[in-house]
Motif scaffolding. Structure first.
Motif, mmCIF file in Angstrom:
data_model
loop_
_atom_site.group_PDB
_atom_site.id
_atom_site.type_symbol
_atom_site.label_atom_id
_atom_site.label_comp_id
_atom_site.label_asym_id
_atom_site.label_seq_id
_atom_site.Cartn_x
_atom_site.Cartn_y
_atom_site.Cartn_z
ATOM 1 N N GLY A 163 26.603 0.955 -38.692
ATOM 2 C CA GLY A 163 25.605 -0.080 -38.805
ATOM 3 C C GLY A 163 25.397 -0.928 -37.638
ATOM 4 N N ASP A 164 25.553 -0.167 -36.335
ATOM 5 C CA ASP A 164 25.038 -0.933 -35.224
ATOM 6 C C ASP A 164 23.840 -0.505 -34.707
ATOM 7 N N THR A 165 23.178 -1.311 -34.049
ATOM 8 C CA THR A 165 21.619 -1.101 -33.602
ATOM 9 C C THR A 165 21.836 -0.211 -32.436
ATOM 10 N N GLU A 220 19.743 1.557 -36.924
ATOM 11 C CA GLU A 220 21.106 1.653 -37.118
ATOM 12 C C GLU A 220 21.632 2.972 -36.946
ATOM 13 N N ASP A 221 23.079 3.092 -36.393
ATOM 14 C CA ASP A 221 23.577 4.107 -36.363
ATOM 15 C C ASP A 221 24.742 4.406 -37.583
#
Length: 383
Positions: free
Chosen positions: A279-281, A275-276
């Motif tokens: 919180g996105d993959t 995740e960045d």
């Protein structure tokens, strides 16, 4: 009265290639789909990457072993399982190379690459593979030559000397590079849900001599195929790079030494989705290791005794050939080519090319009339 005759010798340290060979090995494996994966309906892509994990040298033989990293990308057999999926398999392999010139104390390096692959879909759960792996085997030794340069102790002695100037190898160093990093999914592409496949290679390797020793700098070139984390579940691909450095060793300092990477072999590459900061993959975590070998060359002028004469006493000079390898030339070249590729009869028409890469394979080399001629072919993979 007997006179004492003394010979003055120069000690020359040299690393010499004792054995260099290429051996093709046929390997066959049956790949079974894991229980959690759907049955195979149509194979989209199969990739095999040999990784050497251990090498043993004995009298007359080199034994090497490792694993084959298979990546199989396919569509499911049933309509509800028709999305693109993949599975991996890592069967072990070993092979031996025999040569009477091989000795246990030689320094050995083995690099492998896939030369040819054929896949046969037996049923929805079993895929049979026939694989030809090309192994480049090289063994070297460090030798010390005592070369006579002068004779003293006799009256009216005269000596004839010769000289030889060239770049001779004085050190061969081996070590492992641990590569870690993370690469972001490019802007404009969706986040990742599943990793399908990754292709990695080492490029742009250079050596520098620092206060800590000889350091190899290189780039891990990475191509990532994944399924997007959205309603479309689309097939995505992007390419990125990770720079790295590793210390090869700390040999004796020689002024104006020339160091270059003679071989490099990826031993392990693993990728996972992370995740960045939001919180996105959208991050791909990468861990890799590579075995590399570097050689050091330095220009030397070697003065040696060719003959000796004396009017008062007979002198007999016994000559023996001594192997001394010299670096003649280093350089880079580019090859450009153009050809038309068409899919096989059982393949559908091409509507979009997501990614393509080309692997050059050298099959023979020859030096004639001051020119190096190479023959080979290009292996092209298109997705």
């Amino acid at each position: 009265m007997a006179m004492s005759v003394e010979t003055t010798c120069a000690r020359v340290e040299s690393a010499r290639i004792a054995v260099a060979a290429t051996q093709r090995n046929l390997m066959e494996h049956d790949l079974i789909v894991p229980d959690v994966k759907p049955d195979m309906g149509r194979i989209l892509h199969v990739d095999a990457c040999p990784r050497i994990t251990h090498v043993e040298t004995s009298a007359g033989m080199v034994t090497a072993g490792g694993i084959i990293e298979y990546n199989v990308i396919y569509r499911g057999e049933k309509p509800e399982d028709g999305k693109v999926t993949r599975f991996t398999s890592t069967p072990a392999f070993t092979f031996s190379y025999e040569n009477p010139e091989i000795l246990p104390d030689l320094l050995c390096s083995v690099a492998c690459e896939t030369e040819h692959l054929e896949a046969d879909l037996k049923n929805g759960r079993k895929l049979s593979i026939s694989l030809i792996v090309s192994a480049n085997i090289r063994l070297s030794r460090s030798t010390a030559l005592e070369i006579p340069v002068d004779v003293t102790g006799l009256e009216e002695i005269q000596t004839l000397t010769g000289s030889l100037t060239g770049n001779s190898c004085f050190a061969v160093l081996q070590n492992k590079a641990d590569i870690q990093g993370q690469v972001p999914v490019p802007n404009g592409k969706p986040a990742a849900r599943d990793l399908l496949y990754h292709r990695a290679r080492i490029k742009n390797c250079q050596c520098d001599e620092t206060v800590e020793g000889v350091v190899m700098n290189g780039v891990l070139d990475l191509v990532v195929f994944y399924v997007s984390d959205d309603e479309d579940s689309s097939f995505q691909v992007f390419e990125s790079e990770i720079s790295f450095s590793a210390t090869a060793g700390d040999p004796a300092r020689i002024e104006k030494a020339l160091w270059f990477v003679s071989s490099v072999q990826l031993e392990q590459v693993s990728c996972s989705i992370g995740e960045d900061s939001d919180g996105d993959t959208r991050m791909i975590q990468v861990e890799a290791s590579a075995f590399f070998e570097v050689e050091g060359y330095a220009q030397r002028t070697l003065v040696y005794l060719e003959d000796a004469y004396s009017l008062s006493s007979p002198i007999q000079v016994k000559k023996e050939q001594a192997p001394l390898e010299m670096l003649h030339h280093t350089g880079h070249f580019q090859i450009s080519g153009r050809d038309l590729l068409s899919p096989g009869k059982d393949m559908p028409e091409i509507s979009e090319v997501l990614h393509a890469w080309c692997i050059p394979m050298i099959t023979s080399s020859e030096i004639t009339d001051g020119r190096l001629s190479l023959e080979g072919y290009f292996e092209v993979v298109t997705v």
